[in-house]
Design an enzyme around this catalytic site. Structure first.
Site: not given
Length: 370
Positions: A15, A75, A94, A96, A118, A270
Site C-alpha cells: 500500500r 504502517k 496507523y 497501534h 486508528e 495489530d
C-alpha cells in the site's frame, strides 16, 4: 505545508498512503507533496502519475524526513526510521502503539506529533480511518480461513460452504464491529454456518436484522466462546478496544479442545492479538501451527490487496490530511475533535490513555499541549 509520502518498508506491504489523485488535491490547496520514488508502485501508481498530479519525486526517505513538516505512512515506522523523526514533525499513519512499547518510547524520544489513523474518532463514535481497512481485513479473514482449511496448507480439509449432502463448515466470529460484520457476511456468502458474537446487545439486534439466515448472533462470554470453538472450523478474532491492547479471548487450554486442522485468524494482531498463542506473522510466512490448530496472524492483511486498499485508504484519510496541512497540528487539534482523538504522542508525552495504561506510563491530556 510540505507533506511527504513515504514508501512502505514493512515486509510485503504494497500500500501507499496517498494516491496521485490525493496528491493533486493537496497541490491544488497550495501544499507541496514530496513522494518517495516507487512509493506507489505496489499499488499500481508509477512515479510519473505522481509528477503529473503535481508531486515531487525524491530519492530517499531521509530527504522526506529532513524536509517535510508532515510525513505520511500506512504502517508504523520501523526501527531504521526512529532516528529520522524530528521534534514537532507530524507523523500521520496507523500506529497501534498499545502493541509496541519500543515504538511508543521512540516516538516520545523524537518529540514528534504522532497522529494515529486508528484513533481518529467521528462525532458518532465511529472510526473513519480504521473502517476502510477493517472492511478489507474482515473480508480477507474469511478468504484466508477458507484457504488454510485446505489440507495442503495444514488445515483439516473442510470446504466452508459444503456441498449437497454434506454439512457446511462452522465459522465463529468474535466481535461484531466492522471487521466482524464483514467477516460474517463473507462467510455467510460462502454458505458456512456462522456464529457472530459481541458483548453489545443492541449491536447484536441490529446485526440480526441485516445478516443472512445462516448467521446466528450470540452474546459473547467466556462460556459461549469455549462452547463454540470446540467444533469450529474457522475462528476470526475481530475485537477492538480503541487505542488499547486487545483482550485475550482464546487461551492455550481452549486450543487443546479444538479440532485438529481448524484455523484461527487473528485480525486483532495489530493490537497485540486476541488469542493467547498469537504472534505477528507476515505475508511471506503467514501461518504456524500450535496444538494442531493453524494460526494466521498477518499484521498488515490489507497490504495483500493493495490496489483496493490504497484507494479506500486515501478516500478516508485525505480530508483529514488536508485539514492538518491547511491548519497545522495545533489549530487542527483545537478546531477538530476528530483529529484531536488521533493524537497519541505529542512532544514527548503520551496523549492516548489506552497507550499509557498498556505500559504503565504517564498520560497527558492533549489539551495541555495545544
Amino acid at each position: 505545508m510540505r507533506v511527504g509520502v513515504l514508501k512502505e518498508i514493512k515486509v510485503a506491504e504494497n500500500r501507499v498512503s496517498m494516491t496521485p489523485a490525493g496528491v493533486e488535491v493537496l497541490a491544488e490547496r497550495g501544499h507541496e507533496v514530496w513522494v518517495e520514488t516507487r512509493a506507489g508502485a505496489g499499488s499500481g501508481f508509477p512515479d510519473a502519475e505522481y509528477e503529473s498530479a503535481g508531486g515531487r519525486i525524491v530519492g530517499s526517505p531521509q530527504e522526506i524526513y529532513a524536509e517535510c513538516e508532515m510525513v505520511m505512512h500506512v504502517k508504523e515506522p520501523l526501527p531504521s526510521e526512529y532516528g529520522l523523526l524530528r521534534e514537532g514533525q507530524i507523523l500521520f499513519t496507523y500506529l497501534h502503539l498499545a502493541a509496541s512499547e519500543e515504538l511508543t518510547r521512540a516516538l516520545m524520544a523524537s518529540r514528534c506529533v504522532a497522529i494515529a489513523y486508528e484513533t481518529v474518532r467521528a462525532a458518532d463514535g465511529g472510526l473513519p480511518l480504521l473502517t476502510p481497512m477493517s472492511e478489507v481485513a474482515g473480508r480477507m479473514s474469511v478468504q484466508q480461513g477458507a484457504k488454510y482449511l485446505e489440507m495442503a496448507e495444514g488445515g483439516g480439509g473442510v470446504l466452508l460452504g459444503g456441498v449437497p449432502g454434506v454439512d457446511p463448515g462452522k465459522v465463529v466470529v468474535i466481535g461484531g464491529g466492522v471487521v466482524g460484520a464483514n467477516a460474517a457476511r463473507m462467510a455467510c456468502g460462502l454458505g458456512a454456518r456462522v456464529f457472530l458474537m459481541d458483548t453489545n446487545l443492541e449491536r447484536l439486534r441490529r446485526l440480526s436484522e441485516v445478516m443472512p439466515a445462516n448467521c446466528f448472533t450470540l452474546m459473547a462470554s467466556p462460556e459461549a466462546i469455549r462452547r463454540h470453538v470446540v467444533d469450529a472450523d474457522v475462528v476470526v478474532g475481530a475485537v477492538l478496544l480503541v487505542g488499547a491492547k486487545a483482550p485475550r479471548l482464546i487461551t492455550r487450554s481452549m486450543l487443546k479442545t479444538m479440532k485438529k486442522g481448524a484455523v484461527l485468524v487473528d485480525v486483532a494482531i495489530d493490537q497485540g492479538g486476541c488469542f493467547e498463542t498469537s504472534r505477528p506473522t507476515t505475508h511471506e510466512d503467514p501461518v504456524y501451527i500450535v496444538d494442531g490448530v493453524v494460526h494466521y496472524c498477518v499484521a498488515n492483511m490489507p497490504g495483500a490487496v493493495a490496489k483496493t486498499s490504497t484507494q479506500a485508504l486515501t478516500n478516508a484519510t485525505l480530508p483529514y490530511a488536508a485539514e492538518i496541512a491547511d491548519k497545522g497540528w495545533r489549530r487542527a487539534f483545537a478546531e477538530s475533535p476528530e483529529i484531536l482523538g488521533g493524537a497519541n504522542v505529542v512532544l514527548g508525552r503520551i496523549t492516548c490513555r489506552g497507550v499509557a495504561e498498556a505500559f504503565g506510563l504517564p498520560f497527558s491530556p492533549v489539551s495541555e499541549l495545544v
